[in-house]
Design an enzyme around this catalytic site. Structure first.
Site, mmCIF file in Angstrom:
data_model
loop_
_atom_site.group_PDB
_atom_site.id
_atom_site.type_symbol
_atom_site.label_atom_id
_atom_site.label_comp_id
_atom_site.label_asym_id
_atom_site.label_seq_id
_atom_site.Cartn_x
_atom_site.Cartn_y
_atom_site.Cartn_z
ATOM 1 C CG ASP A 99 73.671 36.715 74.681
ATOM 2 O OD1 ASP A 99 74.462 37.244 73.888
ATOM 3 O OD2 ASP A 99 72.541 37.172 74.951
ATOM 4 C CG ASP A 141 68.751 38.687 72.637
ATOM 5 O OD1 ASP A 141 67.732 38.294 72.029
ATOM 6 O OD2 ASP A 141 69.678 39.308 72.096
ATOM 7 C CD GLU A 169 70.281 43.428 72.116
ATOM 8 O OE1 GLU A 169 70.696 43.665 70.964
ATOM 9 O OE2 GLU A 169 69.391 42.597 72.362
ATOM 10 C CG HIS A 182 76.386 39.573 68.077
ATOM 11 N ND1 HIS A 182 76.292 40.321 69.243
ATOM 12 C CD2 HIS A 182 75.159 39.042 67.904
ATOM 13 C CE1 HIS A 182 75.075 40.207 69.741
ATOM 14 N NE2 HIS A 182 74.361 39.431 68.942
ATOM 15 C CG ASP A 183 73.056 42.036 66.898
ATOM 16 O OD1 ASP A 183 72.496 42.202 67.998
ATOM 17 O OD2 ASP A 183 73.138 40.944 66.321
HETATM 18 O O1 TEU Z 1 69.594 41.888 68.867
HETATM 19 C C1 TEU Z 1 68.527 42.789 68.931
HETATM 20 C C2 TEU Z 1 68.889 43.934 68.123
HETATM 21 O O2 TEU Z 1 68.924 45.030 68.526
HETATM 22 C C3 TEU Z 1 69.360 43.638 66.795
HETATM 23 O O3 TEU Z 1 68.838 42.459 66.434
HETATM 24 C C4 TEU Z 1 68.787 44.597 65.845
HETATM 25 O O4 TEU Z 1 67.622 45.006 66.255
HETATM 26 C C5 TEU Z 1 68.568 43.854 64.606
HETATM 27 O O5 TEU Z 1 69.747 43.677 64.086
HETATM 28 C C6 TEU Z 1 67.435 44.314 63.939
HETATM 29 O O6 TEU Z 1 67.761 45.499 63.275
HETATM 30 C C7 TEU Z 1 69.521 40.755 69.673
HETATM 31 C C8 TEU Z 1 70.739 39.913 69.370
HETATM 32 O O7 TEU Z 1 71.885 40.645 69.684
HETATM 33 C C9 TEU Z 1 70.678 39.574 67.897
HETATM 34 O O8 TEU Z 1 71.840 38.908 67.481
HETATM 35 C C10 TEU Z 1 69.464 38.714 67.664
HETATM 36 O O9 TEU Z 1 69.329 38.486 66.300
HETATM 37 C C11 TEU Z 1 68.214 39.405 68.186
HETATM 38 O O10 TEU Z 1 68.362 39.996 69.456
HETATM 39 C C12 TEU Z 1 67.113 38.388 68.377
HETATM 40 O O11 TEU Z 1 67.464 37.526 69.427
#
Ligand code: TEU
Length: 703
Positions: free
Chosen positions: A192, A298, A383, A454-455
């Site tokens: 990642d 990311d 992403e 994971h988000d």
């Molecule tokens: O996530 C970006 C993203 O889309 C989510 O963070 C979402 O926007 C967020 O939950 C806000 O609503 C990436 C990673 O997957 C996430 O785990 C990180 O926290 C983020 O970037 C920052 O690196």
């Protein structure tokens, strides 16, 4: 190419890929149909007039802000002019069907996958100990969420050293062993890459703070304050951070404001600085020489900010929730920087040394073969939150020399909804979403199929709400999601736990939560006067913590994840939803995933075949044919509701027979149900029933 202006008709704006996506995003956010802009009346209206009409929803400055984004991207079509691969650097031409087009990806969240040393935190040796499990599941590529050295303000998405492994997760040697272990089993592995920002503990940021006018000062977006008490004054612009609060942090030691679109410890890198881009390309090459097969990138669509970092339009800020977003979510140099990164970092140079390890081949029966040569280009999975279908095509179409796949997040919430809303996800939207998306893709495009990561909370729970604890419903919905994700055209990304029907956790207090975003939101809601209970109720529906609890390997308090106390304990006491309990159970979600992935691997129609949607306008029935290069035909059917439904006439009797013959297959009498919750196909489908049937296929045992 005519520049757009306020007099440009909506239909012309909608014909522009960025225009289309931006308008679709606004309509999705408002929960409105496209007919609002495609009807002849509105379509012929000038943009300025429509913006005036919609002023209450989008604010007075919408048209100008919108036109600025359009002006950044004069490109009209995803398909590059001239021969394909035109944009690919010499020697990097991709094979006609690169491996990742038919692969199954599996996302491991290492902190919660398996803990090998009892410290309660998952680690690389823990992943290694379950590689046979992943290989047996049929995984082709493991995606590891961040394992780099990090102070873990955002669980690794704040990197302190890109060439070191996070201490609690292991060592570089452990990672080398993991890479070798994957490759030995015919699986590739991607890491990642978090390079929109670094941790504020990264040496680059320390150097920038020590000497903001020095070379490292230009690695970040630093801005002077104004003369005054602490010299800070108001922040440089009105941008808000994704985890709440302003997007700027005053750094007294440097007497500078520093931009952070996420947490205050995640400092945005200045990608307009060629030195930064070189650093990133070198990091990528460094890991590829170690055998890494590519990266998930990311929030990669945020790297190019509008010059001058101007204020965001308040109307757009209110509508989307993140003031300033139009100035960085699809910035003016994004395509250029991605092409450069692909050429400089991901593409094998003619004189590049052999990587330490490459994956072994794996044939249609899953048998392991010889070691493969290095891929000409490491896979680039972007992403891209906020990016729509057309922008996604511009970022990832074959031959454009940018990304290979993108995650489009519009699949995750029903129209008019956001992640924090407490509602039951309507699966019928999934049908509309995928039918529309696939209809708009060309031969150079390829869909990334994901529904969990994971988000986000668990999709089974979003669909079933508080019914998610009812075993047969939980199993049925988990199989519905698996069937859609593993048999529609595209590359599936399974998130750990999906394969055993994971659900949300019964968190009862903010103390149970570990995620910076959840805790910040809770604190903000308390500050806004909510009671603890009210604040928690507004956090839990969208909390990322639900998907970050330990993997359920076996029954028991720590679910076989660790011999120690897990960093974030799971809060679920269900029976039958662990790997051990499902392993030998033919009707389990786990074996359904195994059988479906095995079927996918053995039958090209289910990976490369064309798709034909049956009864596309039926609201409750989701069915499609996949027709393979070798004449194979598969019928996949899903009841999207928790109620019995009648099968549409088009997929019954003579009409089905005719449809199958038109697809070049034998008749309906040769159709055999191979996978699904019933052996026969009658007029009625049971709640959440799925059927995977092949013409001339060997009937399977219904589960
Ligand atoms: O996530 C970006 C993203 O889309 C989510 O963070 C979402 O926007 C967020 O939950 C806000 O609503 C990436 C990673 O997957 C996430 O785990 C990180 O926290 C983020 O970037 C920052 O690196």
């Amino acid at each position: 190419m005519a520049r757009h202006n306020g007099q440009t008709r909506i239909s012309d704006v909608y014909a522009h890929p960025v225009g289309r996506d931006a308008i679709d995003k606004v309509l999705l956010q408002l929960g409105r149909s496209r007919r609002w802009v495609t009807n002849p009346v509105v379509a012929n209206l000038p943009l300025a007039a429509v913006a005036r009409l919609a002023r209450r929803s989008v604010g007075p400055g919408f048209a100008d802000a919108f036109l600025a984004v359009l002006a950044d991207h004069p490109e009209r079509s995803a398909v590059p002019d001239g021969p394909h691969d035109a944009a690919e650097p010499p020697g990097a031409a991709q094979p006609s069907s690169p491996w990742w087009r038919s692969a199954v990806f599996y996302q491991v969240y290492p902190r919660s996958f398996a803990d090998s040393d009892g410290d309660g935190i998952g680690d690389l040796r823990g992943v290694i100990s379950h590689l046979d499990y992943l290989a047996d599941l049929g995984v082709d590529c493991v995606w590891l969420s961040p394992i780099f050295d990090s102070p873990n303000m955002d669980m690794g998405y704040d990197v302190r050293d890109y060439r070191a492994v996070m201490e609690e997760m292991g060592t570089l040697e452990d990672l080398d062993a993991l890479i070798a272990g994957c490759h030995q089993r015919g699986m590739r592995i991607i890491l990642d890459l978090v390079v929109n920002h670094t941790s504020d503990q990264h040496e680059w940021f320390h150097a920038a703070v020590r000497d903001p006018d020095g070379p490292y000062g230009e690695y970040y977006h630093l801005r002077p304050g104004v003369a005054g008490e602490d010299g800070s004054g108001p922040p440089p612009n009105n941008w808000k951070a994704f985890f709440g609060g302003q997007a700027w942090r005053w750094i007294p030691e440097a007497e500078r404001w520093a931009l952070h679109l996420f947490a205050p410890g995640q400092m945005d890198l200045n990608w307009d600085n060629p030195a930064v881009r070189r650093e990133v390309a070198e990091i990528v090459r460094w890991w590829r020489e170690r055998g890494i097969d590519g990266f998930r990138l990311d929030v990669i669509n945020l790297i190019s900010k509008r010059p001058g970092l101007p204020d965001g339009d308040d109307g757009i800020g209110d509508l989307i929730g993140f003031p300033g977003i139009e100035n960085y979510f699809y910035g003016p140099n994004l395509h250029t920087y991605l092409r450069e990164l692909r050429a400089q970092g991901f593409t094998r140079a003619p004189d590049e040394p052999e990587p330490v390890s490459t994956a072994r081949a794996r044939d249609r029966d899953g048998l392991i073969g010889d070691r493969l040569p290095p891929d000409p280009v490491g896979v680039m999975v972007g992403e891209t939150p906020g990016v729509g279908v057309e922008m996604g095509r511009l970022l990832s179409a074959a031959g454009r020399g940018e990304l290979d796949l993108v995650f489009n997040f519009d699949v995750l919430e029903n129209p008019g909804r956001i992640r924090w809303d407490d509602y039951r996800y309507d699966l019928r939207y999934l049908k509309a979403y995928y039918q529309d998306y696939l209809a708009r893709l060309g031969p150079d495009d390829h869909l990334a199929l994901f529904i969990e990561n994971h988000d986000n909370p668990r999709m089974v729970s979003k669909v079933l709400g508080d019914q998610d604890h009812i075993p047969h419903q939980r199993t049925a919905v988990a199989k519905v999601l698996a069937t859609i994700q593993l048999t529609l055209p595209g590359t599936p990304f399974i998130f750990q736990g999906q394969e055993i029907g994971a659900i949300n956790q019964d968190f009862t207090s903010v103390i149970d939560l570990r995620d910076v975003e959840s805790r910040d939101r809770f604190a903000q809601l308390r500050q806004d006067g909510r009671t603890e209970a009210q604040a928690l109720a507004e956090v839990l529906p969208g909390a990322r913590d639900h998907s970050r609890v330990p993997m359920r390997w076996q029954p028991g308090e720590t679910t076989g994840f660790s011999t120690g106390d897990p960093w974030q304990p799971g809060m679920e006491d269900s029976r039958g939803f662990t790997v051990l309990e499902q392993d030998g159970e033919p009707a389990s979600v786990l074996n359904f995933y195994r059988n479906l992935i095995r079927l996918r691997r053995a039958h090209p129609a289910l990976t490369e075949g064309d798709v034909h949607f049956c009864a596309p306008r039926s609201r409750h029935y989701f069915g499609w044919l996949r027709t393979g290069p070798d004449g194979e035909v598969w019928l996949v059917e899903v009841n999207l509701t928790g109620r019995p439904i009648r099968r549409p006439r088009q997929v019954l009797g003579n009409r089905l027979d005719a449809m199958l013959r038109r697809a070049g297959a034998g008749g309906a009498d040769e159709l055999a149900v191979v996978l699904g919750t019933t052996g026969t196909r009658g007029k009625v489908m049971a709640p959440y029933q799925v059927v995977v049937a092949g013409v001339g296929a060997t009937p399977g045992v219904p589960h």
